[in-house]
Design a protein around this motif. Structure first.
Motif, PDB file in Angstrom:
ATOM      1  N   ARG A 145      57.576 177.072 -27.086  1.00 58.10           N
ATOM      2  CA  ARG A 145      57.996 175.685 -26.903  1.00 58.10           C
ATOM      3  C   ARG A 145      56.812 174.797 -26.487  1.00 58.10           C
ATOM      4  NH1 ARG A 145      63.549 176.753 -23.415  1.00 58.10           N
ATOM      5  NH2 ARG A 145      64.734 177.786 -25.091  1.00 58.10           N
ATOM      6  N   ALA A 146      55.982 175.323 -25.593  1.00 56.69           N
ATOM      7  CA  ALA A 146      54.802 174.561 -25.164  1.00 56.69           C
ATOM      8  C   ALA A 146      53.856 174.327 -26.339  1.00 56.69           C
ATOM      9  CB  ALA A 146      54.087 175.305 -24.043  1.00 56.69           C
ATOM     10  N   SER A 147      53.739 175.309 -27.212  1.00 58.00           N
ATOM     11  CA  SER A 147      52.875 175.171 -28.389  1.00 58.00           C
ATOM     12  C   SER A 147      53.395 174.086 -29.312  1.00 58.00           C
ATOM     13  CB  SER A 147      52.795 176.509 -29.128  1.00 58.00           C
ATOM     14  OG  SER A 147      52.073 176.381 -30.333  1.00 58.00           O
ATOM     15  N   ARG A 148      54.701 174.082 -29.549  1.00 60.93           N
ATOM     16  CA  ARG A 148      55.276 173.064 -30.432  1.00 60.93           C
ATOM     17  C   ARG A 148      55.159 171.667 -29.815  1.00 60.93           C
ATOM     18  NH1 ARG A 148      58.802 177.416 -31.249  1.00 60.93           N
ATOM     19  NH2 ARG A 148      60.245 176.705 -29.610  1.00 60.93           N
ATOM     20  N   ALA A 149      55.341 171.575 -28.507  1.00 61.22           N
ATOM     21  CA  ALA A 149      55.283 170.273 -27.837  1.00 61.22           C
ATOM     22  C   ALA A 149      53.868 169.702 -27.821  1.00 61.22           C
ATOM     23  CB  ALA A 149      55.810 170.389 -26.410  1.00 61.22           C
ATOM     24  N   SER A 150      52.889 170.592 -27.645  1.00 63.22           N
ATOM     25  CA  SER A 150      51.499 170.126 -27.530  1.00 63.22           C
ATOM     26  C   SER A 150      50.728 170.228 -28.826  1.00 63.22           C
ATOM     27  CB  SER A 150      50.772 170.960 -26.461  1.00 63.22           C
ATOM     28  OG  SER A 150      50.713 172.327 -26.854  1.00 63.22           O
ATOM     29  N   ARG A 151      51.333 170.904 -29.830  1.00 60.47           N
ATOM     30  CA  ARG A 151      50.670 171.139 -31.117  1.00 60.47           C
ATOM     31  C   ARG A 151      49.356 171.906 -30.949  1.00 60.47           C
ATOM     32  NH1 ARG A 151      51.628 165.462 -34.498  1.00 60.47           N
ATOM     33  NH2 ARG A 151      53.912 165.507 -34.357  1.00 60.47           N
ATOM     34  N   ARG A 152      49.388 172.849 -30.023  1.00 58.85           N
ATOM     35  CA  ARG A 152      48.240 173.739 -29.806  1.00 58.85           C
ATOM     36  C   ARG A 152      48.723 175.163 -29.967  1.00 58.85           C
ATOM     37  NH1 ARG A 152      46.531 172.498 -24.143  1.00 58.85           N
ATOM     38  NH2 ARG A 152      44.733 173.827 -24.616  1.00 58.85           N
ATOM     39  N   SER A 153      47.826 176.055 -30.293  1.00 56.50           N
ATOM     40  CA  SER A 153      48.234 177.417 -30.622  1.00 56.50           C
ATOM     41  C   SER A 153      48.718 178.169 -29.387  1.00 56.50           C
ATOM     42  CB  SER A 153      47.068 178.167 -31.260  1.00 56.50           C
ATOM     43  OG  SER A 153      46.082 178.475 -30.294  1.00 56.50           O
TER      44      SER A 153
END
Length: 290
Positions: free
Chosen positions: A20-28
């Motif tokens: 979820r954090a990856s999708r929210a921040s657009r980081r791997s």
């Protein structure tokens, strides 16, 4: 502590997982996982338990999140405000300028600049010494014919011709190959001849020594002697016939520069003032109010 790693930990913890954090921040996910692992290594404690069921904060992780979540939001807000502020022409602009230019021009210039940028407050110090911009906390300096200084950058915004003037009744000597002595009103000792265009060579013989160019101008109007003055401060008197121009002294041209301390990341208020000053003299010739 690495604030970036702490920010990533807060991101993962508040979103409840790396995905979820990856999708929210657009980081791997790999980058976020590595940052959290680095933070755990720095602190020497486990912050997140990773399992097939998902992510769960340890007691240390819950404590860290509760103590840093609010402050991290404040840091993020502060960074955003700083970036937005860096794009805004605002704040105090401190300017060092020559005394004569300050007296004749800076009041009107600063008022017009403030009308364009009301978020700026302007502080002008008018004196003829060379100030240290960094040590004395000046944003900008206006200087005539500045020496090359690798610590300062800027632009030449206007040129001022130096002219020999005298009262209409004061006799002008004829041109010739030899220097001619002429009673002169000076603002400083000048033993060099005035080589005036048209072939006239004058050797100034001081009759009055005055500390201000405005005093020199007034004494020349009164007929005390010839004077070498910036054209910018005598053009009104020339147009009214109070003075007569004998000629221009080409080797004494004055270049006025606006200088500041950095080639990179100059503040918006400094950029705005430099652009404003250069636009004020589009022909590159200095003119001052009478």
């Amino acid at each position: 502590m690495d604030l970036n790693a702490l920010a990533d930990f807060n991101l993962v913890a508040t979103h409840g997982g790396f995905g979820r954090a990856s999708r929210a921040s657009r980081r791997s996910k790999a980058t976020l996982s590595r940052r959290v692992a680095d933070l755990e290594e720095q602190l020497g404690v486990r912050l997140i338990e990773r399992s097939a069921k998902g992510l769960e904060l340890t007691e240390a992780g819950q404590l860290l999140l509760s103590r840093t979540e609010g402050p991290m939001h404040e840091v993020t807000d502060a960074i955003t405000s700083a970036r937005e502020g860096a794009a805004t022409v605002s704040g105090q602009l401190r300017i060092a300028a020559p005394l004569l230019f300050s007296q004749l021009a800076m009041g009107r210039l600063c008022a017009d600049f403030r009308a364009l940028y009301p978020g700026v407050t302007v502080d002008v110090v008018g004196e003829d010494r060379v100030v240290n911009l960094v040590d004395e906390r000046f944003d900008v300096a206006i200087r005539p014919n500045p020496r090359m200084d690798t610590a300062l950058v800027g632009r030449c915004f206007a040129k001022d011709r130096m002219v020999v003037v005298a009262a209409p009744a004061f006799p002008m000597p004829p041109p010739g190959p030899a220097p001619v002595d002429v009673p002169a009103v000076l603002s400083r000792r000048d033993d060099a001849p005035w080589r005036v265009d048209g072939g006239l060579i004058l050797m100034p013989v001081p009759v009055l020594s005055l500390s201000s160019m405005l005093m020199v101008r007034d004494a020349a109007i009164a007929g005390a002697g010839a004077a070498l003055l910036p054209q910018s401060i005598v053009w009104h008197q020339l147009s009214r016939g109070e003075l007569v121009q004998w000629g221009t002294v080409a080797d004494k041209t004055v270049d006025l520069w606006v200088l500041h301390t950095s080639r990179r990341l100059a503040s918006p208020k400094v950029k705005a003032f430099v652009d404003f000053l250069c636009a004020r003299y589009p022909q590159g010739l200095l003119t001052l109010p009478g």
